[in-house]
Design an enzyme around this catalytic site. Sequence first.
Site, PDB file in Angstrom:
ATOM      1  N   ALA A  19      10.486  -1.368   4.497  1.00 43.35           N
ATOM      2  CA  ALA A  19      11.697  -0.891   5.167  1.00 43.35           C
ATOM      3  C   ALA A  19      12.598  -2.075   5.486  1.00 43.35           C
ATOM      4  O   ALA A  19      12.131  -3.121   5.929  1.00 43.35           O
ATOM      5  CB  ALA A  19      11.310  -0.152   6.451  1.00 43.35           C
ATOM      6  N   CYS A 102       2.412   4.089   7.949  1.00 43.14           N
ATOM      7  CA  CYS A 102       3.310   3.446   8.924  1.00 43.14           C
ATOM      8  C   CYS A 102       2.679   3.520  10.313  1.00 43.14           C
ATOM      9  O   CYS A 102       2.361   4.601  10.813  1.00 43.14           O
ATOM     10  CB  CYS A 102       4.687   4.110   8.920  1.00 43.14           C
ATOM     11  SG  CYS A 102       5.792   3.256  10.055  1.00 43.14           S
ATOM     12  N   ASN A 202      -3.909  -3.231  -1.715  1.00 45.18           N
ATOM     13  CA  ASN A 202      -2.802  -3.895  -1.004  1.00 45.18           C
ATOM     14  C   ASN A 202      -3.310  -4.588   0.261  1.00 45.18           C
ATOM     15  O   ASN A 202      -4.145  -4.054   0.967  1.00 45.18           O
ATOM     16  CB  ASN A 202      -1.745  -2.831  -0.644  1.00 45.18           C
ATOM     17  CG  ASN A 202      -0.674  -3.334   0.308  1.00 45.18           C
ATOM     18  OD1 ASN A 202      -0.492  -2.771   1.384  1.00 45.18           O
ATOM     19  ND2 ASN A 202       0.022  -4.382  -0.053  1.00 45.18           N
TER      20      ASN A 202
END
EC number: 1.3.1.-
Length: 331
Positions: A19, A102, A202
């Site tokens: 973001a 998130c 990740n």
Amino acid sequence: MLEIGGIKMKNPVVLAPMAGVCNPAFRLIAKDFGAGLVCAEMVSDKGILLENEKSLKMLYVDEREKPLSLQIFGGERESLVAAAKYVDKNTNADIIDINMGCPVPKITKCDAGARWLLDPDKIYEMVAATVDAVQKPVTVKMRVGWDEDHIFAVENAQAVERAGGAAVAVHGRTRVQMYEGRANWDIIKQVKDNVSIPVIGNGDIATPHDAKHALEAYGVDGVMIGRGALGNPWMLYRTIKFLETGEIPQEPTPREKIDICMLHMDRLIDLKGEYVAVREMRKHTAWYLKGLPKTGSVRNEVNIKTTREEMRKLLYDYIEEVEAKPADKVS
Ligand SMILES: Cc1cc2nc3c(=O)[nH]c(=O)nc-3n(C[C@H](O)[C@H](O)[C@H](O)COP(=O)(O)O)c2cc1C
């Protein structure tokens, strides 16, 4: 070879969704540096449905960015599915990704983002409803769990697979960890061993060697790089070359870094106009300057510049100083 829902990536290196970072300006740079897949920053399902101007602008995809994954977030089935349908029909994104990682309270309080990690049944239901409603492949990006007592990574990834999800990206931290501690790649491997859809690993890939190790030791189908690429798209290029040839290209020179920083700024100006772009570029410029010598005063001054020309002059004056005294490497 990383392949998601019939879309073949030319390499397994993926730019993570970030973001405030992964807009077309930076995504195009990541593409220029070879990324096999780029991910867009998350967009709110409600923002899309209310036709919020900012949210709709975030759906813009340049043809040159493809293949691209566009991420949405939401906590309720109806709005999530409706937003996915909108993305499916009205954008040229290749993949629709659902955010399940998130950690920010503003998001988790609305039952979105990492909140899902506590409920594999909800994941199944939400992903299945989305998959049924759209043509594009649907993927999920998740963290390994909510906290260390609630790590349902395998169950959650299996729920995604059962629901028809085309791939899963797993960040090896819990929600509670936020960005602290180390990513747990053993859990990412457990996921890989227990689903048959592609798994993208990740977390903490900071060097080309880290990426190669992740692919070889944990067997993931792709590696997703986030913070390692901030102000450093060479991380993507050097990783791809290392995977292809076993050799790592040189680090960029200071001038090369500033040239790309300016390209980034010019693309951001095209996208958002000079006023907004120059202000957004302050953080990016600090990232591009990272690791270069004697950046103390230039880093401070970047924060008071308001035009492209002021930024350009500041950065190239700095480069000329560095090039005049190349031996002086003291930061
Ligand atoms: C500035 C920033 C913004 C991020 N925004 C998103 C986002 O919009 N969606 C998402 O799934 N993850 C987001 N993340 C998480 C990253 O995609 C990634 O999972 C995390 O940074 C760990 O990878 P890394 O160690 O390579 O940075 C963000 C991370 C950062 C640093």
